[in-house]
Design a protein around this motif. Structure first.
Motif, PDB file in Angstrom:
ATOM      1  N   LEU A  65      -1.683   8.810   0.795  1.00  0.00           N
ATOM      2  CA  LEU A  65      -1.355   8.214   2.089  1.00  0.00           C
ATOM      3  C   LEU A  65      -2.495   8.403   3.083  1.00  0.00           C
ATOM      4  O   LEU A  65      -2.825   7.488   3.849  1.00  0.00           O
ATOM      5  CB  LEU A  65      -0.064   8.828   2.641  1.00  0.00           C
ATOM      6  N   THR A  66      -3.092   9.585   3.077  1.00  0.00           N
ATOM      7  CA  THR A  66      -4.221   9.842   3.969  1.00  0.00           C
ATOM      8  C   THR A  66      -5.409   8.962   3.615  1.00  0.00           C
ATOM      9  O   THR A  66      -6.065   8.393   4.497  1.00  0.00           O
ATOM     10  CB  THR A  66      -4.621  11.324   3.897  1.00  0.00           C
ATOM     11  N   ALA A  67      -5.682   8.824   2.318  1.00  0.00           N
ATOM     12  CA  ALA A  67      -6.799   7.978   1.888  1.00  0.00           C
ATOM     13  C   ALA A  67      -6.573   6.534   2.311  1.00  0.00           C
ATOM     14  O   ALA A  67      -7.518   5.849   2.756  1.00  0.00           O
ATOM     15  CB  ALA A  67      -6.963   8.068   0.374  1.00  0.00           C
TER      16      ALA A  67
ATOM     17  N   THR B  83       2.696   1.607   8.346  1.00  0.00           N
ATOM     18  CA  THR B  83       1.823   2.741   8.647  1.00  0.00           C
ATOM     19  C   THR B  83       2.588   3.838   9.368  1.00  0.00           C
ATOM     20  O   THR B  83       2.404   5.028   9.080  1.00  0.00           O
ATOM     21  CB  THR B  83       0.626   2.283   9.493  1.00  0.00           C
ATOM     22  N   MET B  84       3.443   3.474  10.315  1.00  0.00           N
ATOM     23  CA  MET B  84       4.254   4.482  11.010  1.00  0.00           C
ATOM     24  C   MET B  84       5.229   5.156  10.049  1.00  0.00           C
ATOM     25  O   MET B  84       5.474   6.368  10.141  1.00  0.00           O
ATOM     26  CB  MET B  84       4.997   3.837  12.173  1.00  0.00           C
ATOM     27  N   LEU B  85       5.788   4.389   9.114  1.00  0.00           N
ATOM     28  CA  LEU B  85       6.661   4.988   8.104  1.00  0.00           C
ATOM     29  C   LEU B  85       5.881   5.961   7.231  1.00  0.00           C
ATOM     30  O   LEU B  85       6.377   7.056   6.895  1.00  0.00           O
ATOM     31  CB  LEU B  85       7.286   3.887   7.256  1.00  0.00           C
ATOM     32  N   ALA B  86       4.650   5.595   6.871  1.00  0.00           N
ATOM     33  CA  ALA B  86       3.810   6.499   6.076  1.00  0.00           C
ATOM     34  C   ALA B  86       3.510   7.781   6.843  1.00  0.00           C
ATOM     35  O   ALA B  86       3.488   8.878   6.256  1.00  0.00           O
ATOM     36  CB  ALA B  86       2.509   5.794   5.695  1.00  0.00           C
ATOM     37  N   LEU B  87       3.303   7.679   8.152  1.00  0.00           N
ATOM     38  CA  LEU B  87       3.046   8.876   8.954  1.00  0.00           C
ATOM     39  C   LEU B  87       4.288   9.750   9.038  1.00  0.00           C
ATOM     40  O   LEU B  87       4.186  10.982   9.065  1.00  0.00           O
ATOM     41  CB  LEU B  87       2.577   8.467  10.346  1.00  0.00           C
TER      42      LEU B  87
ATOM     43  N   LYS C 129       0.838  -1.209   0.000  1.00  0.00           N
ATOM     44  CA  LYS C 129       0.000   0.000   0.000  1.00  0.00           C
ATOM     45  C   LYS C 129       0.869   1.253   0.000  1.00  0.00           C
ATOM     46  O   LYS C 129       0.627   2.191  -0.769  1.00  0.00           O
ATOM     47  CB  LYS C 129      -0.918  -0.006   1.224  1.00  0.00           C
ATOM     48  N   LEU C 130       1.873   1.269   0.854  1.00  0.00           N
ATOM     49  CA  LEU C 130       2.785   2.414   0.907  1.00  0.00           C
ATOM     50  C   LEU C 130       3.545   2.562  -0.395  1.00  0.00           C
ATOM     51  O   LEU C 130       3.698   3.671  -0.926  1.00  0.00           O
ATOM     52  CB  LEU C 130       3.744   2.240   2.081  1.00  0.00           C
ATOM     53  N   ALA C 131       4.028   1.441  -0.929  1.00  0.00           N
ATOM     54  CA  ALA C 131       4.798   1.486  -2.174  1.00  0.00           C
ATOM     55  C   ALA C 131       3.957   2.021  -3.323  1.00  0.00           C
ATOM     56  O   ALA C 131       4.413   2.876  -4.100  1.00  0.00           O
ATOM     57  CB  ALA C 131       5.322   0.087  -2.508  1.00  0.00           C
ATOM     58  N   PHE C 132       2.719   1.560  -3.442  1.00  0.00           N
ATOM     59  CA  PHE C 132       1.868   2.013  -4.544  1.00  0.00           C
ATOM     60  C   PHE C 132       1.517   3.487  -4.404  1.00  0.00           C
ATOM     61  O   PHE C 132       1.467   4.220  -5.406  1.00  0.00           O
ATOM     62  CB  PHE C 132       0.595   1.174  -4.595  1.00  0.00           C
ATOM     63  N   ALA C 133       1.268   3.951  -3.186  1.00  0.00           N
ATOM     64  CA  ALA C 133       0.943   5.365  -2.980  1.00  0.00           C
ATOM     65  C   ALA C 133       2.098   6.262  -3.410  1.00  0.00           C
ATOM     66  O   ALA C 133       1.898   7.275  -4.103  1.00  0.00           O
ATOM     67  CB  ALA C 133       0.581   5.611  -1.519  1.00  0.00           C
ATOM     68  N   LEU C 134       3.333   5.918  -3.014  1.00  0.00           N
ATOM     69  CA  LEU C 134       4.496   6.738  -3.369  1.00  0.00           C
ATOM     70  C   LEU C 134       4.797   6.640  -4.859  1.00  0.00           C
ATOM     71  O   LEU C 134       5.107   7.653  -5.513  1.00  0.00           O
ATOM     72  CB  LEU C 134       5.712   6.303  -2.554  1.00  0.00           C
TER      73      LEU C 134
END
Length: 446
Positions: A341-343, A380-384, A147-152
């Motif tokens: 990331l927020t979504a 999730t913490m990395l995304a934050l 999820k994080l990878a796709f968002a970035l």
């Protein structure tokens, strides 16, 4: 000696008090319109959710942990280790320059695809789903970092096209973001993970919305996502059973409706103020997965309606702050990354809470920052941390931070050339802030 206040003065005191309250309420928009408001809202809401999550993981997992391992703290200790790993990653990410996040997209997506492929062929199956991969004795869920990878990656691709003014027709909007999303979705679906699929599609739709896709194209993508979800439900018998149990859980109270009914029992038992931390009855072998998928039910049972509203309010604050960063950004990457990331975090929270309260079918995705599981907590913490860095990239925020001078983390990262303080723009901003502060000191001396 008693002092008597005249009745007229007492009558005047109430309007004055009411006027003071109204004045403070009117000042709220001005107080929120400060350079680092988004930064502090993201940091504060995240810290509270992480702390509350650790408490609830300890409370909800004690019974199962003791039954499985003989120690009531085994699962809680794993969650603490995950938080201890995620915290420095979050702090370091909050001090990195935006160029690092843009470079992370492609290798992160490739690594996620590789992990998902390994999961398909060598993953471990639990409860009919193949989502977990054992690496070096550690079990990870590869779909969470995806999820994080796709968002970035999606934010970087669309931002680069916007900077080059290539977003002139629908093909440029969809390629390669749509095929990339499709590959991840197919790999996730091979592991029977519908919840993560919904989150990935939400990220994709958010990217299209923020980049300014035409209304017809956006509606067509929504229809496509809806059709795919319907097909995914229809082809798997257990998903149809979950859908029917969501519509009428009492039709099969000992089968497909068992988990949802006991989640609702937990929420109902909690009432307004809850039965207290550690006082849950449903976690004693009645509610399946009380520490992960249905931790919100245990939270409602122990902390009551007040506790659930606080959690929903914290996610609301986090969503507001993330969208505030996106709306105030001039950089297209900041705007797209902050929104996606927020979504991801907010949509996943809404889906999890919706399944627990019975308004959505059970999908099996965790509540971000609260549910047990290092595979979910660390990304999730990395995304934050990335969101915090994006919040500090606002022009007014950069000036405010430059006036304070570099922090210890910034000074440490500057040795590696990985800090915003080392960029020419930051140096210029810091120099202007220093000159301004010197001039102010001279004026005060005069």
């Amino acid at each position: 000696m008693a002092v008597t206040i005249p009745s007229a003065d007492r009558a005047d005191a109430h309007p004055r008090a009411g006027g003071a309250v109204q004045a403070r309420l009117r000042d709220i928009p001005q107080r929120l319109d400060r350079p680092l408001t988004s930064y502090y809202l993201i940091f504060g809401s995240s810290a509270l959710l992480i702390a509350l999550g650790l408490v609830m993981v300890l409370s909800s997992s004690m019974v199962d942990s003791y039954t499985d391992t003989g120690s009531a703290y085994s699962l809680f200790q794993k969650q603490v280790v995950a938080a201890a790993i995620g915290l420095p990653l979050m702090v370091i990410a909050s001090h990195l320059p935006l160029s690092v996040f843009r470079l992370m997209g492609y290798p992160a997506v490739l690594a996620s695809v590789a992990l998902l492929v390994l999961t398909v062929f060598q993953g471990e199956e639990y409860y009919g789903a193949t989502r977990w991969l054992e690496i070096g004795g550690v079990t990870v869920q590869a779909s969470e970092p995806a999820k994080l990878a796709f968002a970035l990656w999606g934010a970087n691709v669309l931002a680069r096209k916007e900077e080059l003014r290539q977003l002139l027709e629908w093909r440029q909007l969809l390629i390669p973001v749509l095929p990339g999303c499709g590959v991840l979705v197919i790999l996730v679906l091979l592991g029977s993970d519908l919840g993560t699929t919904v989150v990935l599609m939400a990220i994709f739709l958010t990217l299209l919305w923020v980049v300014g896709a035409p209304g017809r194209l956006f509606l067509a993508m929504i229809a496509l996502v809806g059709a795919l979800v319907a097909i995914m439900i229809a082809v798997e018998p257990f998903r149809i059973a979950r859908l029917m149990s969501f519509l009428d859980p009492e039709a099969d109270p000992t089968g497909s409706g068992f988990q949802l009914l006991h989640g609702l029992y937990a929420l109902g038992t909690g009432g307004v103020f809850g039965v207290g931390i550690g006082g849950s009855r449903e976690k004693w072998g009645f509610l399946p997965h009380p520490e992960s998928d249905f931790i919100f039910a245990i939270l409602g049972e122990e902390l009551g309606l007040i506790g659930t509203l606080i959690v929903v309010g914290l996610f609301g604050l986090l969503g507001y702050a993330g969208l505030r960063v996106a709306s105030r950004a001039d950089d297209p990457f900041v705007r797209l990354a902050a929104a996606s990331l927020t979504a991801w975090i907010v949509v996943q929270a809404l889906v999890n809470i919706g399944t627990v309260i019975g308004v959505l079918p059970i999908t099996g995705i965790p509540l971000p920052l609260v549910s047990a599981g290092g595979s979910s907590l660390i990304p999730t913490m990395l995304a934050l941390g990335i969101l915090l860095a994006l919040a500090k990239s606002e022009p007014d925020a950069r000036e405010a931070l430059a006036a304070r001078g570099p922090s210890r983390v910034q000074r440490a990262l500057s040795w590696l050339g990985l800090d915003n303080a080392g960029t020419p723009a930051a140096k210029a901003t810091r120099g202007q802030a220093t000159i301004g502060s010197r001039q102010a000191r001279r004026n005060r001396r005069r």
